[in-house]
Design a protein around this motif. Structure first.
Motif, mmCIF file in Angstrom:
data_model
loop_
_atom_site.group_PDB
_atom_site.id
_atom_site.type_symbol
_atom_site.label_atom_id
_atom_site.label_comp_id
_atom_site.label_asym_id
_atom_site.label_seq_id
_atom_site.Cartn_x
_atom_site.Cartn_y
_atom_site.Cartn_z
ATOM 1 N N ARG A 78 0.812 -1.214 0.000
ATOM 2 C CA ARG A 78 0.000 0.000 0.000
ATOM 3 C C ARG A 78 0.844 1.262 0.000
ATOM 4 O O ARG A 78 0.600 2.210 0.732
ATOM 5 C CB ARG A 78 -0.972 -0.016 1.189
ATOM 6 C CG ARG A 78 -2.050 -1.068 1.029
ATOM 7 C CD ARG A 78 -2.902 -1.198 2.242
ATOM 8 N NE ARG A 78 -2.272 -1.944 3.313
ATOM 9 C CZ ARG A 78 -2.192 -3.270 3.374
ATOM 10 N NH1 ARG A 78 -2.669 -3.989 2.408
ATOM 11 N NH2 ARG A 78 -1.631 -3.872 4.396
ATOM 12 N N ILE A 79 1.870 1.294 -0.833
ATOM 13 C CA ILE A 79 2.724 2.476 -0.971
ATOM 14 C C ILE A 79 2.002 3.463 -1.885
ATOM 15 O O ILE A 79 1.560 3.115 -2.969
ATOM 16 C CB ILE A 79 4.091 2.099 -1.569
ATOM 17 C CG1 ILE A 79 4.817 1.151 -0.622
ATOM 18 C CG2 ILE A 79 4.917 3.330 -1.848
ATOM 19 C CD1 ILE A 79 6.095 0.581 -1.205
ATOM 20 N N ARG A 80 1.868 4.709 -1.450
ATOM 21 C CA ARG A 80 1.241 5.765 -2.247
ATOM 22 C C ARG A 80 2.297 6.822 -2.546
ATOM 23 O O ARG A 80 2.568 7.686 -1.734
ATOM 24 C CB ARG A 80 0.087 6.421 -1.488
ATOM 25 C CG ARG A 80 -0.961 5.462 -0.946
ATOM 26 C CD ARG A 80 -1.946 5.069 -2.031
ATOM 27 N NE ARG A 80 -3.164 4.529 -1.458
ATOM 28 C CZ ARG A 80 -3.370 3.247 -1.255
ATOM 29 N NH1 ARG A 80 -2.439 2.377 -1.546
ATOM 30 N NH2 ARG A 80 -4.511 2.828 -0.752
ATOM 31 N N GLY A 89 -7.970 10.617 -3.050
ATOM 32 C CA GLY A 89 -6.632 10.239 -3.468
ATOM 33 C C GLY A 89 -6.049 9.079 -2.697
ATOM 34 O O GLY A 89 -4.966 8.597 -3.010
ATOM 35 N N ASN A 90 -6.739 8.611 -1.683
ATOM 36 C CA ASN A 90 -6.229 7.524 -0.851
ATOM 37 C C ASN A 90 -6.959 6.205 -1.106
ATOM 38 O O ASN A 90 -6.448 5.150 -0.773
ATOM 39 C CB ASN A 90 -6.334 7.904 0.626
ATOM 40 C CG ASN A 90 -5.392 7.095 1.479
ATOM 41 O OD1 ASN A 90 -4.415 6.553 0.993
ATOM 42 N ND2 ASN A 90 -5.687 7.026 2.756
ATOM 43 N N HIS A 91 -8.144 6.267 -1.679
ATOM 44 C CA HIS A 91 -8.932 5.064 -1.955
ATOM 45 C C HIS A 91 -8.695 4.625 -3.393
ATOM 46 O O HIS A 91 -8.650 5.451 -4.296
ATOM 47 C CB HIS A 91 -10.426 5.330 -1.753
ATOM 48 C CG HIS A 91 -10.794 5.608 -0.341
ATOM 49 N ND1 HIS A 91 -10.607 6.845 0.253
ATOM 50 C CD2 HIS A 91 -11.335 4.809 0.607
ATOM 51 C CE1 HIS A 91 -11.023 6.799 1.499
ATOM 52 N NE2 HIS A 91 -11.477 5.570 1.746
ATOM 53 N N PRO A 101 -7.930 -2.521 3.060
ATOM 54 C CA PRO A 101 -7.456 -1.535 4.040
ATOM 55 C C PRO A 101 -6.732 -0.377 3.357
ATOM 56 O O PRO A 101 -6.214 -0.502 2.252
ATOM 57 C CB PRO A 101 -6.493 -2.338 4.903
ATOM 58 C CG PRO A 101 -5.995 -3.412 4.012
ATOM 59 C CD PRO A 101 -7.130 -3.727 3.090
ATOM 60 N N LEU A 102 -6.708 0.742 4.036
ATOM 61 C CA LEU A 102 -5.906 1.886 3.621
ATOM 62 C C LEU A 102 -4.503 1.684 4.184
ATOM 63 O O LEU A 102 -4.257 0.740 4.936
ATOM 64 C CB LEU A 102 -6.542 3.172 4.155
ATOM 65 C CG LEU A 102 -7.933 3.471 3.596
ATOM 66 C CD1 LEU A 102 -8.527 4.664 4.315
ATOM 67 C CD2 LEU A 102 -7.894 3.688 2.117
ATOM 68 N N PRO A 103 -3.535 2.545 3.871
ATOM 69 C CA PRO A 103 -2.195 2.366 4.440
ATOM 70 C C PRO A 103 -2.151 2.399 5.968
ATOM 71 O O PRO A 103 -1.254 1.859 6.588
ATOM 72 C CB PRO A 103 -1.406 3.537 3.847
ATOM 73 C CG PRO A 103 -2.102 3.852 2.577
ATOM 74 C CD PRO A 103 -3.534 3.576 2.829
ATOM 75 N N THR A 104 -3.161 3.037 6.578
ATOM 76 C CA THR A 104 -3.184 3.112 8.051
ATOM 77 C C THR A 104 -4.042 2.025 8.673
ATOM 78 O O THR A 104 -4.058 1.894 9.898
ATOM 79 C CB THR A 104 -3.743 4.472 8.471
ATOM 80 O OG1 THR A 104 -5.036 4.662 7.888
ATOM 81 C CG2 THR A 104 -2.822 5.580 8.008
#
Length: 109
Positions: A78-80, A89-91, A101-104
């Motif tokens: 999950r590297i952005r 921009g995160n989904h 899951p998101l990066p967090t």
């Protein structure tokens, strides 16, 4: 002597070459038989295969919801490097908050 045997062999091969080519061509089987074969394959292989697949999906969907895996923040996943061009921009484009899951971590935890 060897030349005579070679010319005799080429004459024999020359006589059988058109028959060999005719047997290996696709026209040797006939158009009717080919269409009948594909029709039979459609009815007796493809359609039952689709039916079995539909039954499999139906039976698996009746089991209810399954547990999602525990979130472990591996540094290589999950590297952005830059945000996605849609939403916040995160989904991801086909984001499922229950499974992705998101990066967090998961959104509802």
């Amino acid at each position: 002597m060897a030349a005579a045997a070679a010319s005799r062999g080429s004459k024999l091969l020359g006589r059988f070459r058109p028959q060999l080519a005719r047997l290996m061509s696709s026209g040797a089987h006939g158009e009717e038989g080919s269409a009948r074969m594909w029709k039979a394959l459609t009815y007796f292989v493809a359609l039952p295969g689709v039916g079995v697949s539909m039954l499999n999906v139906f039976l698996k969907s009746r089991h209810g919801e399954h547990e999602r895996p525990e979130f472990i923040a591996y540094p290589h996943l999950r590297i952005r490097s830059k945000p996605f061009p849609w939403g916040d921009g995160n989904h991801t484009l086909f984001h499922n908050p229950h499974l992705n899951p998101l990066p967090t971590g998961y959104e509802d935890e």
